[in-house]
Motif scaffolding. Structure first.
Motif, short mmCIF file in Angstrom:
data_model
loop_
_atom_site.label_atom_id
_atom_site.label_comp_id
_atom_site.label_asym_id
_atom_site.label_seq_id
_atom_site.Cartn_x
_atom_site.Cartn_y
_atom_site.Cartn_z
N THR A 83 0.35 -0.87 0.23
CA THR A 83 -0.04 -0.17 0.19
C THR A 83 0.23 1.16 0.37
N PRO A 84 0.29 2.35 -0.49
CA PRO A 84 1.40 3.68 -0.08
C PRO A 84 1.95 4.12 1.11
N GLN A 85 1.22 3.83 2.15
CA GLN A 85 1.51 3.71 3.16
C GLN A 85 2.83 2.47 3.78
N ARG A 86 2.62 1.47 3.87
CA ARG A 86 3.66 1.08 3.22
C ARG A 86 4.99 1.19 2.83
N ILE A 87 5.05 1.79 1.09
CA ILE A 87 5.87 2.42 0.84
C ILE A 87 6.35 3.76 1.17
N GLN A 88 5.17 4.52 1.87
CA GLN A 88 6.02 5.25 2.27
C GLN A 88 6.87 5.35 3.45
N LYS A 89 5.96 3.63 4.42
CA LYS A 89 6.90 3.96 5.70
C LYS A 89 8.57 3.03 5.57
N ALA A 90 8.94 2.19 4.41
CA ALA A 90 10.09 2.01 4.04
C ALA A 90 11.19 2.73 3.36
N ARG A 91 10.42 4.02 2.73
CA ARG A 91 10.78 4.93 2.10
C ARG A 91 11.22 5.59 3.81
N GLU A 92 11.16 5.93 4.16
CA GLU A 92 11.28 7.12 5.71
C GLU A 92 12.37 5.86 6.22
N GLU A 93 12.40 4.57 6.20
CA GLU A 93 13.58 3.32 6.82
C GLU A 93 14.64 3.64 5.97
N GLY A 94 14.94 4.74 4.37
CA GLY A 94 16.09 4.02 3.84
C GLY A 94 15.08 2.88 2.85
N GLN A 95 14.29 1.55 2.82
CA GLN A 95 14.45 1.29 1.83
C GLN A 95 13.88 1.26 0.81
N VAL A 96 14.50 1.52 -0.39
CA VAL A 96 14.17 2.36 -1.57
C VAL A 96 14.67 1.04 -2.86
N ALA A 97 14.39 1.02 -3.69
CA ALA A 97 15.17 0.41 -5.00
C ALA A 97 15.85 1.37 -5.49
N ARG A 98 17.76 0.55 -5.30
CA ARG A 98 18.38 0.99 -6.05
C ARG A 98 19.33 -0.18 -6.47
N SER A 99 19.50 0.96 -7.85
CA SER A 99 20.25 -0.49 -8.97
C SER A 99 22.21 -0.11 -9.30
N GLN A 100 23.43 -0.97 -8.41
CA GLN A 100 24.24 -0.44 -8.36
C GLN A 100 24.33 -0.49 -9.64
N GLU A 101 24.60 -0.99 -10.37
CA GLU A 101 24.65 -1.05 -12.53
C GLU A 101 24.19 0.06 -13.45
N LEU A 102 23.37 0.84 -12.65
CA LEU A 102 23.27 1.67 -13.02
C LEU A 102 23.56 2.75 -12.54
N THR A 103 24.27 3.28 -11.18
CA THR A 103 25.08 4.00 -10.68
C THR A 103 26.75 4.55 -11.38
N THR A 104 27.25 2.80 -11.61
CA THR A 104 28.47 2.22 -12.00
C THR A 104 28.12 3.10 -13.30
N PHE A 105 26.77 2.92 -14.17
CA PHE A 105 27.16 3.19 -15.83
C PHE A 105 27.06 4.77 -15.69
N THR A 106 26.78 4.98 -14.74
CA THR A 106 26.41 6.79 -14.46
C THR A 106 27.72 6.98 -14.33
N LEU A 107 28.31 6.33 -13.50
CA LEU A 107 29.47 7.24 -13.58
C LEU A 107 30.65 7.21 -14.74
N LEU A 108 31.09 5.86 -15.28
CA LEU A 108 31.79 5.73 -16.11
C LEU A 108 31.47 6.23 -17.72
N LEU A 109 29.78 6.35 -17.52
CA LEU A 109 28.80 7.63 -18.73
C LEU A 109 29.84 8.52 -18.79
N THR A 110 29.98 9.06 -17.37
CA THR A 110 30.61 10.74 -17.17
C THR A 110 32.01 11.23 -16.73
#
Length: 379
Positions: free
Chosen positions: A14-41
């Motif tokens: 639910t939106p409440q569960r997603i918001q609570k997880a976000r407040e706890e720092g639980q969000v979708a993260r892609s390490q590959e996207l971060t690495t690709f962005t750094l290398l592309l930069t």
């Protein structure tokens, strides 16, 4: 006992569960996207700043290779020269380093946006448990990460091998050209190879980003029982809410009944409706409904009015119109001013007759109300 299906996490968060997880720092993260962005930069930085950077580094290298007589006999001067050259090299790299720092700061936000969570910084000593660590290693998530690492090695390594093999003649030809031209050509080959390797990571990112979004959504799934509990917590227990509403109605009823003795007149149906009116000409713009009710509550209003000698007047159309078109503690509609004025005039004349005697006021006939405010007698 709850049904087994209620205990399985099959429902979307639910939106409440997603918001609570976000407040706890639980969000979708892609390490590959971060690495690709750094290398592309980094690749973009080398393309736009490569010539200037290579020229600066070439000058620094030439200065470092120059040997002066004083340096050979005074080690302190040699150390100072090395320090100066190191600072110059660092300053040459500063623009690229700043660009990479900015990219490293914003790259994690590409998937889930800006997030600052103090809860994510709280130490979790459960992570120090060896059993938990081995569990993570041999879990499905650990196997997935292992598969990703192998696939990334194969893709990146294969592309790098292909690029080097296709440019082997250019690499071998560097031996036969001057140093200045060789360094420039080497930089061009490195940048070209780097671009191909970065481009190969697009495939990895295209697979990893949807997977991370799916994995995060799966992790936040809820059971039917959890959703029911969340609805109760957000909207309140229906039993408690019902009890509160009941207490509120009872308090409003007591407050309303306490105002009946101060009413100037009670207009009745005569049995189904009762509406108590109050009017103080020096402080009110129009008469106000201080109490109203139907059936048993109407009878209670009439009983209380009789006990306190409040005039009771039978005017069925007016009683129905007042009940349906005026809320409690509100002024009567402007379209009922004339009808209510007739009632109040009669009541004040009757009170004057009862207190001082004189002529008995003539009974009121049928008091008409505007057609648009009429309520059927069957209501």
């Amino acid at each position: 006992m709850a049904d087994d299906s209620d205990l399985e996490k099959t429902e979307q968060a639910t939106p409440q569960r997603i918001q609570k997880a976000r407040e706890e720092g639980q969000v979708a993260r892609s390490q590959e996207l971060t690495t690709f962005t750094l290398l592309l930069t980094a690749a973009a930085g080398m393309i736009f700043m490569g010539n200037h950077l290579m020229n600066d580094l070439l000058i620094i290298m030439q200065e470092g290779m120059r040997m002066e007589r004083e340096l050979a006999f005074q080690p302190d001067l040699m150390v100072n020269r090395f320090y100066e050259l190191a600072i110059e090299g660092l300053w040459a790299l500063v623009p690229l380093l700043i660009l990479l720092t900015v990219a490293a700061f914003f790259a994690p936000m590409l998937l889930s946006g800006w997030l600052i969570s103090s809860k994510a910084l709280v130490p979790d000593f459960k992570r120090l448990n060896p059993a938990t660590g081995f569990g993570r290693i041999f879990s499905m998530h650990g196997l997935t990460e292992l598969f990703k690492a192998i696939a990334k090695t194969i893709v990146v390594g294969g592309v790098a091998t292909l690029v080097i093999w296709s440019n082997k003649e250019s690499v071998l030809s560097l031996i036969a050209i001057p140093v200045d031209s060789g360094i420039t050509r080497t930089g061009e080959l490195l940048v070209l190879s780097f671009l191909f390797i970065v481009a190969a990571m697009i495939l990895i990112v295209a697979i990893d980003v949807p997977f991370q979004l799916w994995s995060h959504a799966k992790k936040l799934r809820m059971t039917k029982e959890e959703i029911k509990r969340e609805v109760k917590e957000s909207e309140g227990d229906p039993l408690v809410k019902g009890r509160i509403r009941s207490l509120q109605r009872e308090a409003a009823r007591r407050r309303m009944m306490s105002a009946v003795p101060e009413a100037d007149v009670i207009v009745t149906n005569p049995t189904h409706y009762s509406v108590a009116l109050r009017y103080k000409g020096n402080s009110m713009r129009a008469p106000v409904v201080v109490a109203k009710g139907v059936h048993l509550l109407a009878a209670r209003i009439r009983e209380l009015g009789e006990a306190h000698r409040v005039p009771i007047l039978e005017a069925p159309p007016l009683a129905r119109a007042l009940y349906h078109h005026t809320d409690l503690d509100q002024e009567i509609p402007e379209k009922l001013y004339t009808a209510v004025a007739e009632v109040l005039a009669y009541v004040f004349q009757l009170k004057r007759y009862q207190d001082f005697g004189g002529d008995m006021p003539e009974p009121l006939g049928v008091i008409p109300v505007p057609q648009e405010l009429e309520v059927p007698a069957s209501d």
